[in-house]
Design a protein around this motif. Sequence first.
Motif, PDB file in Angstrom:
ATOM      1  N   TYR A 235      -6.097   5.258 -22.662  1.00  0.00           N
ATOM      2  CA  TYR A 235      -6.707   6.588 -22.710  1.00  0.00           C
ATOM      3  C   TYR A 235      -7.840   6.763 -21.702  1.00  0.00           C
ATOM      4  CZ  TYR A 235      -3.930   7.790 -26.773  1.00  0.00           C
ATOM      5  OH  TYR A 235      -2.879   8.077 -27.611  1.00  0.00           O
ATOM      6  N   SER A 236      -7.994   5.795 -20.817  1.00  0.00           N
ATOM      7  CA  SER A 236      -9.037   5.901 -19.795  1.00  0.00           C
ATOM      8  C   SER A 236      -8.561   6.759 -18.625  1.00  0.00           C
ATOM      9  CB  SER A 236      -9.402   4.501 -19.286  1.00  0.00           C
ATOM     10  OG  SER A 236     -10.308   4.594 -18.202  1.00  0.00           O
ATOM     11  N   TRP A 237      -9.487   7.552 -18.065  1.00  0.00           N
ATOM     12  CA  TRP A 237      -9.180   8.328 -16.862  1.00  0.00           C
ATOM     13  C   TRP A 237      -9.312   7.467 -15.607  1.00  0.00           C
ATOM     14  CZ3 TRP A 237      -7.174  13.152 -17.003  1.00  0.00           C
ATOM     15  CH2 TRP A 237      -7.255  13.834 -18.208  1.00  0.00           C
ATOM     16  N   GLU A 238      -9.911   6.307 -15.739  1.00  0.00           N
ATOM     17  CA  GLU A 238     -10.060   5.401 -14.596  1.00  0.00           C
ATOM     18  C   GLU A 238      -8.770   4.598 -14.415  1.00  0.00           C
ATOM     19  OE1 GLU A 238     -12.497   1.313 -13.839  1.00  0.00           O
ATOM     20  OE2 GLU A 238     -13.709   3.077 -14.332  1.00  0.00           O
TER      21      GLU A 238
ATOM     22  N   ALA B  93      -3.305   6.703 -15.304  1.00  0.00           N
ATOM     23  CA  ALA B  93      -4.128   7.046 -14.134  1.00  0.00           C
ATOM     24  C   ALA B  93      -3.792   6.144 -12.951  1.00  0.00           C
ATOM     25  CB  ALA B  93      -5.610   6.921 -14.490  1.00  0.00           C
TER      26      ALA B  93
ATOM     27  N   TYR C 165      -7.136  11.155  -5.841  1.00  0.00           N
ATOM     28  CA  TYR C 165      -7.436  10.856  -7.239  1.00  0.00           C
ATOM     29  C   TYR C 165      -7.443  12.139  -8.064  1.00  0.00           C
ATOM     30  CZ  TYR C 165      -9.859   8.859 -11.261  1.00  0.00           C
ATOM     31  OH  TYR C 165     -10.196   8.443 -12.524  1.00  0.00           O
ATOM     32  N   ASN C 166      -8.079  13.191  -7.524  1.00  0.00           N
ATOM     33  CA  ASN C 166      -8.103  14.461  -8.247  1.00  0.00           C
ATOM     34  C   ASN C 166      -6.705  15.033  -8.409  1.00  0.00           C
ATOM     35  OD1 ASN C 166     -10.863  14.362  -8.528  1.00  0.00           O
ATOM     36  ND2 ASN C 166     -11.294  15.599  -6.710  1.00  0.00           N
TER      37      ASN C 166
ATOM     38  N   LEU D 198      -5.189  13.365 -11.312  1.00  0.00           N
ATOM     39  CA  LEU D 198      -5.742  13.857 -12.566  1.00  0.00           C
ATOM     40  C   LEU D 198      -5.150  15.216 -12.916  1.00  0.00           C
ATOM     41  CD1 LEU D 198      -9.533  12.938 -12.312  1.00  0.00           C
ATOM     42  CD2 LEU D 198      -7.682  11.667 -13.399  1.00  0.00           C
TER      43      LEU D 198
ATOM     44  N   ARG E 174      -1.763  14.676 -14.245  1.00  0.00           N
ATOM     45  CA  ARG E 174      -1.813  14.138 -15.604  1.00  0.00           C
ATOM     46  C   ARG E 174      -2.129  15.265 -16.590  1.00  0.00           C
ATOM     47  NH1 ARG E 174      -5.778   9.384 -17.977  1.00  0.00           N
ATOM     48  NH2 ARG E 174      -4.973   9.446 -20.108  1.00  0.00           N
ATOM     49  N   ALA E 175      -3.052  16.175 -16.203  1.00  0.00           N
ATOM     50  CA  ALA E 175      -3.412  17.270 -17.090  1.00  0.00           C
ATOM     51  C   ALA E 175      -2.216  18.211 -17.314  1.00  0.00           C
ATOM     52  CB  ALA E 175      -4.592  18.057 -16.502  1.00  0.00           C
TER      53      ALA E 175
ATOM     54  N   PRO F 225       0.702  15.790 -19.770  1.00  0.00           N
ATOM     55  CA  PRO F 225       0.000  14.791 -20.597  1.00  0.00           C
ATOM     56  C   PRO F 225       0.986  13.869 -21.305  1.00  0.00           C
ATOM     57  CG  PRO F 225      -0.012  16.954 -21.664  1.00  0.00           C
ATOM     58  CD  PRO F 225       0.561  17.164 -20.293  1.00  0.00           C
TER      59      PRO F 225
END
Length: 261
Positions: free
Chosen positions: A143-146, A162, A250-251, A254, A257-258, A261
Motif C-alpha cells: 500500500y506504499s506509494w513509494e 508503484a 513517477y507522477n 501515480l 495507478r489512481a 486502482p
Amino acid sequence: MCVVIDQNTEVTASVETTLRPSDLSPELEFITTSHSLVPILQEKKPHILFSPQVRSNKLRAWMDMLQRHSPDTLLVWISRDHWQGLTSWHMGVESCTLPLADSDYFSQYVDFLLHYSTVKQEFRHCKHLLGVAELRCHWLVDYSWEPIAYIGKGMHLYANHAYISVFGFESLAEARSVPVEYLVDVTERPTFAAMTQAAGSSNKPSSRLLTTLRTLQGTPLRAEIRFIPAVLKSQRCLQLHVKPLDRQPYNASLQKRAENP
C-alpha cells in the motif's frame, strides 16, 4: 507443563519425585487413559508427555497425534531398564526411552528435556512473531506509494504496484523475469553491485545512493535508492526503495495507478 499417563503407581511416583525439585517447577497433570490426551495437547501444549510404552502398531498413531496437536511436546516412554536417546520421528516429533532403574540418570535427563522443550516452544513462538511482522511489512509495502521491490540473488522476488508502474512492467511476473541490474544505468552498475553486496551482509539499512536507473523502455530515471534487510517467505533478502527525483515519469505512474486502482 508435563502430562503423565497414570497407569502404573511406581511410574507415577518416580516421575513426580523427579519433577518436583526441578528448576523449572513444571505443572503436572495426570490422566488415566490416552483418550483424554488430545484436548490437553491442544490447549496446554505440554513440554513432556510421559507414557508407558505402546505396541509398535500404535506408534504411528501416537506420532501423528502429537504432530497434529502439539509438535514441540517431547514423548518420553517409561521403561524398567531400557534406554534410548532422543530420536526425531514423523514430521519432527521427538521421543526417547528412560529407565526407572537409574534414578539419578532419569532425573538429569528429564531436567535436560524440560530445558530443551522450553527452547523449542520459545523458538516456535519467535517464528510466529516473525511471520506476523513479515505479513505486516508486506502489507505496508503493497500500500506504499513509494516504489519498493524485494530482491535476492540479483532478481526481483516481489514488487509493489508503484515499482511495477514506474519501471514500465506489465505485471509482477514480468518484473520477476528481469534482473535488477537491467534497470540500472551501465555506468552505475559497479557501484550498485557493491552496495547490494554490502547490504546483503548487513543487518542495518544502507546509506542512500543517488544514481541513474532506467525504465524497461530505456528512459533514464534519476533516483535516490536505499537497501533495507528484509524477510520474504522466511528467506532473507533485501528491500530496494526507490525515490525518483525526476517526477515526470513517477507522477505519470501515480496517475495511472489512481485511474486503475
